[in-house]
Design a protein around this motif. Structure first.
Motif, PDB file in Angstrom:
ATOM      1  N   GLU A 286       0.813  -1.218   0.000  1.00 51.73           N
ATOM      2  CA  GLU A 286       0.000   0.000   0.000  1.00 51.73           C
ATOM      3  C   GLU A 286       0.844   1.264   0.000  1.00 51.73           C
ATOM      4  OE1 GLU A 286      -2.737  -0.106   3.270  1.00 51.73           O
ATOM      5  OE2 GLU A 286      -3.646  -1.965   2.582  1.00 51.73           O
ATOM      6  N   ARG A 287       1.954   1.228   0.759  1.00 50.34           N
ATOM      7  CA  ARG A 287       2.814   2.414   0.830  1.00 50.34           C
ATOM      8  C   ARG A 287       4.216   1.999   1.240  1.00 50.34           C
ATOM      9  NH1 ARG A 287       3.952   5.136   5.445  1.00 50.34           N
ATOM     10  NH2 ARG A 287       3.120   4.362   7.397  1.00 50.34           N
ATOM     11  N   PRO A 288       5.208   2.812   0.899  1.00 51.50           N
ATOM     12  CA  PRO A 288       6.590   2.457   1.263  1.00 51.50           C
ATOM     13  C   PRO A 288       6.868   2.729   2.741  1.00 51.50           C
ATOM     14  CG  PRO A 288       6.546   4.542   0.099  1.00 51.50           C
ATOM     15  CD  PRO A 288       5.141   4.014   0.080  1.00 51.50           C
ATOM     16  N   TYR A 289       7.784   1.950   3.282  1.00 51.38           N
ATOM     17  CA  TYR A 289       8.248   2.127   4.657  1.00 51.38           C
ATOM     18  C   TYR A 289       9.763   2.285   4.626  1.00 51.38           C
ATOM     19  CZ  TYR A 289       3.675   0.780   6.375  1.00 51.38           C
ATOM     20  OH  TYR A 289       2.322   0.749   6.639  1.00 51.38           O
ATOM     21  N   ASP A 290      10.286   3.126   5.500  1.00 46.66           N
ATOM     22  CA  ASP A 290      11.735   3.294   5.591  1.00 46.66           C
ATOM     23  C   ASP A 290      12.378   2.087   6.252  1.00 46.66           C
ATOM     24  OD1 ASP A 290      11.704   5.890   4.473  1.00 46.66           O
ATOM     25  OD2 ASP A 290      11.168   6.743   6.417  1.00 46.66           O
ATOM     26  N   LEU A 291      11.694   1.511   7.238  1.00 44.64           N
ATOM     27  CA  LEU A 291      12.244   0.424   8.017  1.00 44.64           C
ATOM     28  C   LEU A 291      11.152  -0.586   8.343  1.00 44.64           C
ATOM     29  CD1 LEU A 291      14.499  -0.854   9.807  1.00 44.64           C
ATOM     30  CD2 LEU A 291      13.765   0.706  11.634  1.00 44.64           C
ATOM     31  N   VAL A 292      11.472  -1.860   8.149  1.00 46.53           N
ATOM     32  CA  VAL A 292      10.553  -2.949   8.477  1.00 46.53           C
ATOM     33  C   VAL A 292      11.279  -3.909   9.410  1.00 46.53           C
ATOM     34  CG1 VAL A 292       9.220  -4.903   7.574  1.00 46.53           C
ATOM     35  CG2 VAL A 292       9.373  -2.777   6.248  1.00 46.53           C
ATOM     36  N   PHE A 293      10.726  -4.120  10.605  1.00 46.90           N
ATOM     37  CA  PHE A 293      11.210  -5.175  11.495  1.00 46.90           C
ATOM     38  C   PHE A 293      10.347  -6.394  11.221  1.00 46.90           C
ATOM     39  CE2 PHE A 293      12.540  -1.462  14.095  1.00 46.90           C
ATOM     40  CZ  PHE A 293      13.888  -1.771  14.203  1.00 46.90           C
ATOM     41  N   MET A 294      10.956  -7.463  10.750  1.00 45.31           N
ATOM     42  CA  MET A 294      10.206  -8.660  10.355  1.00 45.31           C
ATOM     43  C   MET A 294      10.638  -9.844  11.209  1.00 45.31           C
ATOM     44  SD  MET A 294       7.948  -9.858   8.129  1.00 45.31           S
ATOM     45  CE  MET A 294       7.961  -8.733   6.734  1.00 45.31           C
ATOM     46  N   ASP A 295       9.685 -10.462  11.891  1.00 40.28           N
ATOM     47  CA  ASP A 295       9.958 -11.671  12.666  1.00 40.28           C
ATOM     48  C   ASP A 295       9.980 -12.860  11.711  1.00 40.28           C
ATOM     49  OD1 ASP A 295      10.019 -13.831  14.428  1.00 40.28           O
ATOM     50  OD2 ASP A 295       8.510 -12.989  15.756  1.00 40.28           O
ATOM     51  N   VAL A 296      10.966 -13.716  11.848  1.00 36.22           N
ATOM     52  CA  VAL A 296      11.055 -14.902  10.998  1.00 36.22           C
ATOM     53  C   VAL A 296       9.820 -15.787  11.168  1.00 36.22           C
ATOM     54  CG1 VAL A 296      12.336 -17.045  10.590  1.00 36.22           C
ATOM     55  CG2 VAL A 296      13.564 -14.912  10.908  1.00 36.22           C
ATOM     56  N   ASN A 297       9.315 -15.887  12.384  1.00 36.11           N
ATOM     57  CA  ASN A 297       8.228 -16.818  12.698  1.00 36.11           C
ATOM     58  C   ASN A 297       6.862 -16.152  12.793  1.00 36.11           C
ATOM     59  OD1 ASN A 297       9.842 -19.219  12.928  1.00 36.11           O
ATOM     60  ND2 ASN A 297      10.707 -18.291  14.765  1.00 36.11           N
ATOM     61  N   MET A 298       6.507 -15.378  11.803  1.00 34.64           N
ATOM     62  CA  MET A 298       5.184 -14.749  11.771  1.00 34.64           C
ATOM     63  C   MET A 298       4.133 -15.797  11.413  1.00 34.64           C
ATOM     64  SD  MET A 298       5.563 -11.344  12.148  1.00 34.64           S
ATOM     65  CE  MET A 298       4.350 -10.444  11.211  1.00 34.64           C
ATOM     66  N   PRO A 299       2.905 -15.668  11.970  1.00 37.87           N
ATOM     67  CA  PRO A 299       1.838 -16.577  11.562  1.00 37.87           C
ATOM     68  C   PRO A 299       1.310 -16.226  10.161  1.00 37.87           C
ATOM     69  CG  PRO A 299       1.050 -15.052  13.246  1.00 37.87           C
ATOM     70  CD  PRO A 299       2.519 -14.785  13.048  1.00 37.87           C
ATOM     71  N   VAL A 300       0.498 -17.070   9.609  1.00 38.29           N
ATOM     72  CA  VAL A 300      -0.148 -16.964   8.292  1.00 38.29           C
ATOM     73  C   VAL A 300       0.882 -17.054   7.163  1.00 38.29           C
ATOM     74  CG1 VAL A 300      -1.679 -15.659   6.766  1.00 38.29           C
ATOM     75  CG2 VAL A 300      -2.081 -15.638   9.237  1.00 38.29           C
ATOM     76  N   MET A 301       1.831 -16.127   7.119  1.00 32.15           N
ATOM     77  CA  MET A 301       2.938 -16.151   6.147  1.00 32.15           C
ATOM     78  C   MET A 301       4.196 -15.841   6.936  1.00 32.15           C
ATOM     79  SD  MET A 301       3.659 -13.657   2.859  1.00 32.15           S
ATOM     80  CE  MET A 301       2.404 -14.316   1.782  1.00 32.15           C
TER      81      MET A 301
END
Length: 84
Positions: free
Chosen positions: A23-38
């Motif tokens: 939907e929109r750009p983000y400067d920084l994304v903290f992503m957990d390896v073990n997220m649910p759904v995907m």
């Protein structure tokens, strides 16, 4: 005194993170390896694919995990994470 002006959004699963990043750009994304759904690996790869297709400047993706095995950190980098 105010040093940083930060707007943050929280996602409950990897698919929601992908949808927000499309939907929109983000400067920084903290992503957990073990997220649910995907999981975070697939979500990061999907975000990177969307950025490539649209020509959008890539967000900085910091992958979060308690796993320090080389296979896991390598998979994070292969998925498109900037740091683990």
């Amino acid at each position: 005194r105010k040093y940083f002006e930060i707007n943050a959004e929280q996602c409950s699963d990897g698919l929601q993170a992908v949808n927000l990043c499309q939907e929109r750009p983000y400067d920084l994304v903290f992503m957990d390896v073990n997220m649910p759904v995907m999981d975070g690996l697939k979500a990061t790869a999907a975000i990177r694919e969307h950025e490539a297709v649209t020509g959008r400047q890539p967000s900085f993706v910091a992958m979060l995990t308690a796993d320090i095995l080389e296979d896991t950190t390598g998979a994070c980098v292969d998925a498109g994470a900037d740091t683990v």
